[in-house]
Design a protein around this motif. Structure first.
Motif, short mmCIF file in Angstrom:
data_model
loop_
_atom_site.label_atom_id
_atom_site.label_comp_id
_atom_site.label_asym_id
_atom_site.label_seq_id
_atom_site.Cartn_x
_atom_site.Cartn_y
_atom_site.Cartn_z
N THR A 148 0.81 -1.11 0.00
CA THR A 148 0.19 -0.09 0.17
C THR A 148 0.75 1.33 -0.02
OG1 THR A 148 -1.73 -1.06 1.35
CG2 THR A 148 -1.78 1.37 1.26
N ALA A 149 0.82 2.11 -0.86
CA ALA A 149 1.42 3.30 -0.92
C ALA A 149 0.58 4.26 -0.99
CB ALA A 149 2.47 3.44 -2.40
N ASP A 150 0.81 5.47 0.20
CA ASP A 150 -0.15 6.54 0.34
C ASP A 150 0.41 7.69 -0.79
OD1 ASP A 150 -1.83 5.47 2.06
OD2 ASP A 150 -0.29 5.44 3.70
N ARG A 151 -0.34 8.69 -1.00
CA ARG A 151 0.06 9.98 -1.71
C ARG A 151 1.00 10.70 -0.65
NH1 ARG A 151 -3.75 13.85 -5.33
NH2 ARG A 151 -2.22 15.26 -6.06
N ALA A 152 2.28 10.92 -1.39
CA ALA A 152 3.28 11.43 -0.54
C ALA A 152 3.34 13.24 -0.82
CB ALA A 152 4.43 10.99 -1.23
N LYS A 153 3.77 13.68 0.46
CA LYS A 153 3.92 15.28 0.18
C LYS A 153 5.57 15.41 0.40
CE LYS A 153 -0.70 15.86 2.59
NZ LYS A 153 -1.27 16.39 3.62
N LYS A 154 5.91 16.21 -0.15
CA LYS A 154 7.22 16.69 0.04
C LYS A 154 7.94 16.92 1.21
CE LYS A 154 7.55 18.57 -4.84
NZ LYS A 154 8.04 19.59 -5.66
N PRO A 155 8.83 16.43 1.43
CA PRO A 155 9.90 15.94 0.79
C PRO A 155 9.84 14.29 0.64
CG PRO A 155 10.94 16.23 2.90
CD PRO A 155 9.37 16.58 3.09
N SER A 156 8.72 13.67 1.11
CA SER A 156 8.53 12.37 0.89
C SER A 156 8.49 12.18 -0.52
CB SER A 156 7.48 11.65 1.83
OG SER A 156 6.11 12.22 1.20
N GLY A 157 8.80 10.89 -0.83
CA GLY A 157 8.50 10.38 -2.30
C GLY A 157 9.80 9.60 -2.86
N LEU A 158 9.92 9.65 -4.15
CA LEU A 158 11.03 9.13 -4.80
C LEU A 158 11.94 9.59 -5.68
CD1 LEU A 158 11.93 6.30 -6.24
CD2 LEU A 158 10.34 6.59 -8.00
N TRP A 159 13.27 9.44 -5.19
CA TRP A 159 14.44 10.24 -5.59
C TRP A 159 15.48 9.35 -6.24
CZ3 TRP A 159 15.06 15.46 -3.88
CH2 TRP A 159 14.23 15.95 -2.99
N ARG A 160 16.21 10.05 -7.12
CA ARG A 160 17.40 9.22 -7.85
C ARG A 160 18.50 10.10 -8.21
NH1 ARG A 160 16.19 5.33 -12.92
NH2 ARG A 160 17.78 3.89 -12.64
N ALA A 161 19.69 9.59 -8.22
CA ALA A 161 21.05 10.20 -8.61
C ALA A 161 21.68 9.18 -9.42
CB ALA A 161 21.66 10.69 -7.34
N THR A 162 22.18 9.98 -10.58
CA THR A 162 23.22 9.21 -11.32
C THR A 162 24.40 9.81 -11.68
OG1 THR A 162 22.14 9.91 -13.26
CG2 THR A 162 21.37 7.61 -12.60
N ARG A 197 22.35 8.35 3.43
CA ARG A 197 21.09 9.27 3.61
C ARG A 197 21.16 10.52 2.80
NH1 ARG A 197 17.18 8.72 7.62
NH2 ARG A 197 16.79 11.05 7.21
N ILE A 198 20.07 10.97 2.17
CA ILE A 198 20.29 12.17 1.37
C ILE A 198 19.48 13.37 2.31
CG2 ILE A 198 19.96 11.24 -0.84
CD1 ILE A 198 16.99 11.95 -0.78
N ASP A 199 19.80 14.53 2.02
CA ASP A 199 19.26 15.66 2.72
C ASP A 199 17.91 15.72 1.91
OD1 ASP A 199 18.05 17.87 3.46
OD2 ASP A 199 20.06 19.05 3.62
N PRO A 200 16.82 15.54 2.44
CA PRO A 200 15.32 15.57 1.96
C PRO A 200 14.94 16.91 1.39
CG PRO A 200 14.88 15.24 4.05
CD PRO A 200 16.36 15.03 3.75
N ARG A 201 15.65 18.00 1.95
CA ARG A 201 15.11 19.34 1.36
C ARG A 201 15.84 19.84 0.24
NH1 ARG A 201 17.37 22.51 6.51
NH2 ARG A 201 18.82 20.97 6.03
N THR A 202 17.19 19.27 0.20
CA THR A 202 17.84 19.76 -0.92
C THR A 202 18.34 18.65 -1.92
OG1 THR A 202 20.05 19.31 0.00
CG2 THR A 202 18.96 21.63 0.35
N GLY A 203 18.24 17.20 -1.64
CA GLY A 203 18.43 16.14 -2.26
C GLY A 203 20.02 16.04 -2.30
N VAL A 204 20.94 16.57 -1.41
CA VAL A 204 22.32 16.40 -1.42
C VAL A 204 22.56 15.21 -0.84
CG1 VAL A 204 24.52 17.37 -0.77
CG2 VAL A 204 22.78 18.89 -1.62
N VAL A 205 23.58 14.46 -1.30
CA VAL A 205 24.11 13.26 -0.53
C VAL A 205 25.62 12.84 -1.09
CG1 VAL A 205 23.35 11.81 -2.80
CG2 VAL A 205 23.82 10.78 -0.40
N THR A 206 26.12 12.43 -0.30
CA THR A 206 27.83 12.12 -0.37
C THR A 206 27.95 10.62 -0.57
OG1 THR A 206 28.43 13.87 1.19
CG2 THR A 206 29.94 12.36 0.53
N VAL A 207 28.52 10.23 -1.78
CA VAL A 207 28.80 9.13 -2.20
C VAL A 207 30.16 8.86 -2.60
CG1 VAL A 207 28.41 7.11 -3.70
CG2 VAL A 207 26.55 8.74 -3.14
N ASP A 208 31.08 7.71 -1.71
CA ASP A 208 32.34 7.75 -1.83
C ASP A 208 33.21 9.03 -1.73
OD1 ASP A 208 31.63 5.03 -2.07
OD2 ASP A 208 32.01 5.10 -4.35
#
Length: 219
Positions: A148-162, A197-208
């Motif tokens: 069951t997936a409820d309607r999301a309110k920002k910053p919840s939802g789906l994020w992606r980084a490539t 973890r990402i910062d849900p306000r900005t989407g910033v994340v540190t990888v390696d």
């Protein structure tokens, strides 16, 4: 004494004839109408204007699926799932936060049904109810999960980084739930591992050691 002669009789008849002729003229007898006499046409009765037949009420067209993001957990609490819907298209992400994930995509029917597919036979069947919640099932890696997936309110939802970090191709996916918790996986050249973890306000994340920016994922 001498009898009256024929002349007297004729005179009497003449007087009688004149009397009858005068009587006929006085009474004014009307001659019978000729069968061919033109008659005024009888006016046809006025026809009442017929009310136009009511147009059939068109059946209400179904509303398209609401453009929004949806996020939730599987019923067995084994993984999280997020779905993004835009213009009749949908993208979904299934993630257990460790090593199992799948990206799926497809169309959203006019009745709110979702039929999404991904790599290695992954599939999602669901129904969008009143633009508020998606109920369905997802099959990934041999597992079958109801969700069951409820309607999301920002910053919840789906994020992606490539990105490419230290010559490795990075592909990261995150699901941010309504309570603020996050589930994600980062793959490095196809090798999955738990995501930072990402910062849900900005989407910033540190990888390696390199700072990346994750963005909301949409179809």
């Amino acid at each position: 004494m001498k009898r009256p002669g024929p002349l007297l009789t004729l005179l009497a008849g003449l007087v009688l004839g004149l009397f009858l002729l005068t009587l006929d003229a006085t009474t004014g007898t009307k001659p019978a109408s000729s069968p061919y006499e033109e008659r005024s046409p009888t006016p046809a009765p006025a026809r009442s204007a017929a009310s136009p037949a009511p147009s059939p009420t068109p059946s209400p067209s179904r509303l398209p699926a609401a453009d929004a993001d949806y996020a939730g957990r599987t019923d067995d609490d084994a993984a999280s799932i997020a779905v993004s819907v835009r213009d009749g298209k949908a993208i979904a992400y299934f993630c257990d936060g460790r090593t199992k994930e799948s990206w799926l995509k497809g169309d959203v029917g006019a009745d709110g049904t979702l039929r999404l597919t991904g790599k290695n036979g992954a599939k999602l069947d669901g129904t969008l109810e009143d633009g508020k919640v998606i109920d369905g099932t997802v099959d990934v890696g041999g597992g079958h999960h109801a969700f069951t997936a409820d309607r999301a309110k920002k910053p919840s939802g789906l994020w992606r980084a490539t990105a490419t970090v230290r010559s490795a191709k990075i592909d990261g996916g995150w699901i941010v739930l309504r309570d603020g918790s996050q589930v994600g996986i980062v793959t490095r050249d196809g090798e999955p591992s738990p995501a930072p973890r990402i910062d849900p306000r900005t989407g910033v994340v540190t990888v390696d050691g390199q700072q990346l920016t994750a963005r909301p994922a949409t179809p």
